[in-house]
Scaffold this active site. Structure first.
Site, short mmCIF file in Angstrom:
data_model
loop_
_atom_site.label_atom_id
_atom_site.label_comp_id
_atom_site.label_asym_id
_atom_site.label_seq_id
_atom_site.Cartn_x
_atom_site.Cartn_y
_atom_site.Cartn_z
N ALA A 123 49.98 54.26 44.90
CA ALA A 123 49.91 55.42 45.81
C ALA A 123 50.54 55.09 47.16
O ALA A 123 51.72 54.75 47.21
CB ALA A 123 48.48 55.89 45.96
N LEU A 167 50.13 52.51 49.10
CA LEU A 167 50.31 51.09 49.47
C LEU A 167 51.79 50.72 49.50
O LEU A 167 52.54 51.11 48.60
CB LEU A 167 49.60 50.19 48.44
CG LEU A 167 48.08 50.28 48.37
CD1 LEU A 167 47.55 49.37 47.25
CD2 LEU A 167 47.45 49.87 49.70
N GLU A 192 45.61 61.10 36.17
CA GLU A 192 46.72 62.03 35.94
C GLU A 192 46.11 63.31 35.38
O GLU A 192 44.98 63.29 34.86
CB GLU A 192 47.66 61.44 34.88
CG GLU A 192 48.40 60.17 35.28
CD GLU A 192 49.56 60.43 36.22
OE1 GLU A 192 50.32 61.38 35.98
OE2 GLU A 192 49.70 59.69 37.20
N LYS A 212 53.94 51.44 35.54
CA LYS A 212 53.97 50.86 36.89
C LYS A 212 54.51 49.44 36.88
O LYS A 212 55.36 49.07 37.70
CB LYS A 212 52.57 50.89 37.51
CG LYS A 212 52.14 52.29 37.92
CD LYS A 212 50.71 52.30 38.39
CE LYS A 212 50.28 53.71 38.78
NZ LYS A 212 48.85 53.82 38.95
#
Ligand code: ADP
Ligand code: ASP
Ligand code: MG
Length: 815
Positions: free
Chosen positions: A611, A613, A667, A682
């Site tokens: 997010a 960061l 999600e 990710k």
């Protein structure tokens, strides 16, 4: 004596004419004045259009003529007391009747000569000046009417006639010397040949009429009253941030007007320049504003770049061929050919290799020019010495103007790098040796963007404008817009960024507002928007063609992720929190990165991992500074972390997952998180950003979900299946709990390989105390060997994701 000229908008209707009369009566109290008026706004266009229709036997010309008639009669009725109206109306009608017979002539003969056109066009000013002079008389102003055709004498090129200065000046002097009235009112634009035939001075020519009179009588000042507050740094209709230039030299004003600043008709400056009569450009509607003073030596501190202008409808003709090198006479023949065809050359460039000559002319004359030049060089073309002339159309010339530019270095560098940054393709460049003007030929469709970008660079220097187009305004999108609204003032004042949201779309409706959507009420406005359509949204973003445009994807949609490339290749940046594109096939990810570079359009997706960061940004900085990534260990799922931090033998797995979804950590489809797919995406993105080539399928994913749960199709089935398998999840919990371990869903990348899966984390591990929906990443690199570089913090949630998107937008602002 002063000369005052009022343009078309200033005299467009009764209300405006009243303002004009006020200005005239005040000015006439100070000094004698000559007042030159244009036709009532748009009348000249209508007169010419009517003539064109009549000449092709289109009966509609009669309706247009009626409209012209009504308009003039209406002004008489509005401004003249009823008792005095009849004589004035009958004279107005007499003029209109004469005009009608001219049109009938065109209609019958199907013919429209230049001479007839000039006569027809003259009626705009004949009518307006007559009516305004009658209004002045009825208001007891000390005024007299004079027909300019008795003063201004020209050649017989009827529509853009050349003034015979000597006789004209004598006429003016004689007349004004004998005149004893305070105010003389005259029609602008119109003149006559020595034989007394009506001519005109070219479109916009009323300014010129006023300048000729001012020069002839040695006026103190020439005032041009118009609909804007002076000569602006750029056309105010196209560049909203443009401001009036308080002082400018004759040379600069001439240069700007030649390059399209329509506010002054270019020939206007010549007559007054020699006499050093200052020109004042003023706004009829805001007479208190200072306006622009054009003079020989302007006062005050002078900027290097005074203004930016542009001319549309340009064609570029290129004469090219190896046979031209070192052989004199090519340019002479080229220019003679154009002269013979009476084609005006706007710009010339020739490379020192002499291999090609490029000239800019008006689009309308391009085909005539091509035929003539190809004929002139027929022999050379046939023998292969030169190529047939190349014609490129629909171009524009954009020019920086300023006398002081010669004393500053790097201006053209700045100009071209700004155009380059905005992906404006430059077709040709010309810079006069005097350096009063640097011009570039570009595509017409880029003109608005180029003007605004250059204006920002040279006049607004400090504030950069970003134009956002946001799709997806659910939880995260809504927070993003709220943060933006709250910070707008700070960003403008502190970071010199003016961020505007120009377009918003959700899955139902979309909304555009070129001046920026009011963020106080975007929801109401959007609900009244038009039906949402991805393709139409993109078309609109593209056709607006605003500089520093950013497309922001705050959806989780496949469809949206597929069109990033189309944005990037139009120099529109993309910011996305949607991971699909970056986790798609490597070729696609690579392609997007490449076109982002090629078209100077940043492609940023910081929120794809962790997010808000700063994980990807940190990684990029490591790589850019020469570090190499060997290993990444991370907990990257805010939702899984939340789930396993809350799940125990005192609740059920099903309820905890449901809670995570309600709190906005998952999600829209929670299976994407629970199955580990989201984490795999990710780590894939981190590995790719570290410089490794990897596909999603290469990632080992040891899912903890039972097969049946993995195979559900809907959210409902998924949740039911979680209930069914509660014992399975309790068993997972027990195994970890028995070993005093916590469950973490860990992603690892090492030796070029990545895997994701649930792990038992003992209490001495840095992951053990990871709370709530936090994320953690450890980077082991050349430089961070024993102790990894660690980034930790909230890794899910609308507010932090929105702030991550915001950070990407600001990064682009600083780009
Ligand atoms: P008028 O009818 O008063 O002669 P024009 O329409 O001929 O007025 O000229 C004024 C217009 O010129 C403005 O409304 C503006 O749109 C246009 N314009 C173009 N460039 C400039 C500029 N640099 N500064 C001011 N106005 C400009
Ligand atoms: N009425 C003429 C035109 O529209 C002249 C002028 O307004 O200056 O071109
Ligand atoms: Mg004008």
């Amino acid at each position: 004596m002063n000369v005052l000229k009022f343009g078309g908008t200033s005299v467009a209707n009764a209300q405006n004419i009243n303002l004009v009369i006020d200005i005239i009566s005040k000015a006439s109290q100070k000094d004698n004045i000559a007042v030159v008026v244009s036709a009532f706004g748009n009348t000249t266009n209508m007169l010419l259009k009517t003539a064109e229709l009549a000449a092709v036997k289109d009966e509609y010309y009669k309706s247009l003529l009626k409209e012209i008639e009504n308009r003039h009669i209406q002004v008489v009725k509005d401004l003249i007391p009823v008792t005095e109206q009849s004589a004035i109306i009958s004279h107005t009608k007499r003029l209109l009747n004469y005009l009608e017979t001219l049109y009938e002539g065109c209609y019958l003969l199907r013919e429209l000569t230049s001479k007839t056109l000039a006569t027809i066009a003259s009626f705009g000013e004949l009518l307006s000046s007559f009516i305004i002079s009658e209004v002045m008389a009825s208001r007891q102003l000390n005024s007299v009417y004079k027909d300019s055709r008795e003063l201004i004498i020209t050649t017989e090129s009827y529509e853009t006639a050349q003034v015979l200065m000597k006789v004209t000046q004598e006429n003016c002097r004689t007349f004004f010397k004998a005149n004893d009235k305070q105010i003389v009112i005259l029609p602008g634009f119109i003149a006559a040949t020595e034989k007394g035939e009506t001519t005109t001075l070219g479109r916009g020519g009323s300014d010129y009429t006023a300048a000729i009179i001012a020069a002839a009588v040695d006026a103190k000042e020439l005032q041009i009253w118009t609909d804007v507050s002076g000569m602006y740094t750029a056309n105010p209709r196209i560049v909203k941030q443009a401001t009036p230039i308080p002082h400018i030299s004759y040379q600069e004003a001439m240069e700007l007007s030649h390059f399209g600043a329509k506010v002054i008709y270019p020939p206007t400056i010549q007559p007054v320049l020699h006499k050093e009569i200052p020109i004042l450009v003023k706004n009829t509607f805001k007479p208190e504003q200072e306006g622009t003073r054009i003079s020989k030596n302007p006062n005050g501190k002078q900027r290097a770049v005074k203004g930016i202008s542009y001319i549309e409808n340009i064609s570029l003709l290129t004469l090219e061929g190896s046979g031209m090198i070192g052989i004199p006479g090519f340019s002479k023949r080229l220019f003679e050919t154009l002269l013979a065809e009476q084609i005006n050359i706007i710009l010339i460039t020739q490379a020192s290799s002499e291999h090609s000559i490029c000239i800019g002319i008006n689009d309308k004359e391009a085909s005539k020019a091509k035929i003539a030049i190809d004929e002139t060089f027929a022999y050379e073309i046939a023998s292969g010495k030169v190529d047939p002339i190349l014609v490129e159309q629909q171009l524009a010339i954009i020019a920086l103007v300023g006398e002081n530019m010669k004393n500053h270095q790097g201006l053209s560098g700045k100009m071209f790098s700004m155009l380059g940054k905005n992906n404006v393709n430059i077709r040709a460049i010309a810079q006069g040796a005097s350096e009063k003007n640097i011009s570039a030929v570009i595509n017409s469709e880029d003109a608005k963007k180029a003007l605004n970008a250059l204006h920002e660079e040279f006049f607004e220097e400090k504030v950069k404008q970003l134009n956002l187009f946001v799709t997806g305004v659910g939880n995260v999108g809504e927070r993003f817009l709220a943060q933006l609204q709250q910070q707008q003032k700070y960003l403008r004042e502190q970071l010199k960024l003016n961020i505007r949201v120009i377009g918003i779309s959700n899955s139902r409706t979309m909304l555009f507002e070129e001046e920026g959507i009011n963020l106080d009420k975007w929801k109401t406005l959007l609900s009244k928007g038009v039906k949402a359509d991805l393709e139409k949204f993109r078309e609109q973003v593209k056709s607006l063609n605003l500089r520093n445009s950013i497309f922001i994807d705050i959806t989780a949609s496949h469809e949206v992720s597929k069109i990033y490339g189309q944005y990037l290749q139009h120099n529109i940046s993309v910011v996305t929190c949607n991971k699909i594109a970056c986790a798609s096939e490597y070729g696609n990810y690579q392609h997007l990165k490449q076109i982002s570079q090629k078209y100077n359009a940043p492609f940023l997706f910081e929120t794809n991992v962790g997010a808000g960061l700063p994980i990807i940004d940190t990684l990029k900085n490591l790589i850019a500074s020469g570090d190499r990534i060997h290993k990444i260990q991370a907990v990257l799922s805010g939702s899984l972390n939340f789930v396993f931090n809350n799940f125990s033998n005192e609740n059920t797995f099903h309820d905890v997952v449901l809670q995570a979804q309600k709190e906005g950590y998952t999600e829209p489809d929670p299976k994407i998180d629970l199955s580990g797919v989201d984490v795999a995406r990710k780590i894939l993105i981190l590995a790719r950003e570290s410089g490794y080539i990897l596909e999603l399928d290469d990632i080992e994913n040891n899912s903890f979900l039972p097969k049946e749960t993995l195979e559900t199709d809907t959210n409902e089935d998924f949740y039911t299946s979680l209930k069914t398998h509660e014992a399975h999840f309790q068993q997972i919990f027990k195994e970890a709990n028995d070993k005093d371990c916590r469950l973490k869903y860990v992603a690892t990348f090492e030796d070029g390989k990545a895997k994701v899966g649930l792990q038992h984390i003992p209490s001495d591990h840095p992951f053990y105390n990871l709370e709530g929906s936090d994320n953690i990443v450890l980077f082991f690199t050349d430089r961070y060997v024993a102790q990894p570089l660690l980034i930790k913090g909230a890794g899910a949630g609308a507010e932090v994701t929105a702030s991550g998107i915001f950070a990407d937008v600001i990064r682009i602002g600083k780009f």
